[in-house]
Every structure is written in C-alpha cells, then in structure tokens.
Design a protein around this motif. Sequence first.
Motif, PDB file in Angstrom:
ATOM      1  N   LYS A 157       0.835  -1.199   0.000  1.00 14.17           N
ATOM      2  CA  LYS A 157       0.000   0.000   0.000  1.00 14.17           C
ATOM      3  C   LYS A 157       0.873   1.253   0.000  1.00 14.17           C
ATOM      4  N   GLY A 158       0.489   2.204  -0.838  1.00  5.38           N
ATOM      5  CA  GLY A 158       1.236   3.447  -0.960  1.00  5.38           C
ATOM      6  C   GLY A 158       2.428   3.369  -1.890  1.00  5.38           C
ATOM      7  N   ASP A 209      -5.531   2.782  -2.633  1.00  3.15           N
ATOM      8  CA  ASP A 209      -4.503   2.336  -1.683  1.00  3.15           C
ATOM      9  C   ASP A 209      -3.116   2.223  -2.298  1.00  3.15           C
ATOM     10  N   TYR A 210      -3.017   2.347  -3.624  1.00  5.32           N
ATOM     11  CA  TYR A 210      -1.739   2.103  -4.298  1.00  5.32           C
ATOM     12  C   TYR A 210      -1.360   3.287  -5.172  1.00  5.32           C
ATOM     13  N   GLY A 211      -0.069   3.400  -5.427  1.00  6.37           N
ATOM     14  CA  GLY A 211       0.424   4.486  -6.259  1.00  6.37           C
ATOM     15  C   GLY A 211       0.262   4.164  -7.738  1.00  6.37           C
TER      16      GLY A 211
END
Length: 277
Positions: free
Chosen positions: A110-111, A139-141
Amino acid sequence: MEQLLLPILCRIDSVVDETPDVKTFRLKIKDPAQMEKFHWNPGQFVEFSIFGFGECTFCIASSPTRQGYFDCSIKKAGEVTSHIHSLLDVGMDIGIRGPFGNWFPFEELKGKNLLFIGGGIGLAPLRSLIQYCLDNRKDYGDINILYGARSSSDLVYKNELKEWQNNPTIKTTLTIDRPEETWKDNVGVVPKILEDVVKPSIPNTRVITCGPPIMIKFTLQSLDKLGFAPKDVITTLEMKMQCGLGKCGRCNIGSTYVCKDGPVFTYEQMKKMGDEY
C-alpha cells in the motif's frame, strides 16, 4: 486437517479458451455457505482434483474482491492437465482443496508504485493481485503492467488486457517475441522491453513478476541492471510445485520447499537459495 484431506465440491460455471493450450475455469463451490466462507489471498494456490485422474496445483487467478467465484487458468502440459482440457466443461463437478501457501504482501505494498511483469501463463497469479489493486485503487500508487508472450495467440486474458489498456489510472505495455502483420504493439522479449521501453523509475516502486523460468531469470538480471534492490522484487515459483504439500520433494530448492515456504518469495530470499530456482 479436513482442509488438507477432503476436496470441496465445485461446479464449473464457465470455461474460456485463452490460447490454444490455456483454459480458464470459473468455479463456484456448490454449497453457497461454503462459497461464502471460502477465502484466499492473491498469490495462494489450490489442489485441483479431476476425479479418477488425479490432482494438480494451480494458483487462484482471480481476486478475493470478486466474490462468489474463483478462477483457475490451466495450461495443458501433462497427463492430468490434458484430461482437464479434454474432459471438463461447464456444469461439471471437480474437487478443490485449499487454499494453500503464502501470498503477495498486498498490505505492505500500500502506498507503493507497482510494476507488474508477466510472461505467458505467468500472468495468472499476477492477475489476482492486479485485480485486487484495481479494486482498491486508492490504496496504491502508480500501477504499470508489462506483459508479453511468444505470439499474440499466446496472450491470455485478451479482453481484460484491452480493459487495462483503456484504463486511464494504469499503464499497460504489451509485447510479443516476433513481428506479426496485424500486431501494432511492441515486439521483443520482456526483459528488453522492460529496459528499452518501460524504463521504470525506482523510488518507491515494488516489482511483482512471474513467467517462464527463462523470462524470470533474465528479467531479474534486467532489474539488477536498472538498480532495483532485491528486497523490492517479488515473484512466485508456483510452477515448480508438484504435490503442493511438501511430501514429494519435487519443489525443494536446497532446504526450501516452494509449496510449504512459498510460493511467493522476494528476489532477496531467492538469492539465498543459490542458483537452483
């Protein structure tokens, strides 16, 4: 113990001919209460039982966020998988045991920016995580997908690939090994396209890859060359498994059993196994 010994009865809901030698079976557990309780994480696998012929291990190729069913994509490669391809059809029953194994670290990712690198049927385990990340997109880049196969006919999930290419929140790069008259995307093996076309940025990026062993070998070399740290590269070695329970010894790499200790490993962990992977 019941999970290990007793197959769960499933009904085949649909069958998709992905390539000349790959089919995707959409399965639903016949008991709705069991289907509701059945949970897996992206990267885990099941024992797929065709009654009277045997069992094989296959990753679950769909995300647990897509509820009410699960997919297994199966390449015809031996006796049991040949029977699966020739005998099984919609409405028939099969057995499933599992889920087994560890999984992709979707919480730790996440991130992060994510780079998925797949080859051939190796997209199957990645698909489960890709779907999961798309269904939890905030939740993700950045999400970057590189996928290749020997020819256009060997690409799996063709309709989904078009959806990914048309999705403005991700970037999807496709390639095949040799030119074809009607092919308009990239031409070249996956590691070359990774270096020459994708040219991924390293900061805050995690790589998840799966494909034929030769592709994984040279992709890892390319990632080394690009400067990715081994701890930031993740793969699954599920294709090395046989019994899936650590009994036959066919998947051991030194003291590591892929089915019991994996099938998901970081490149850093693989380096400690030696050169057998």
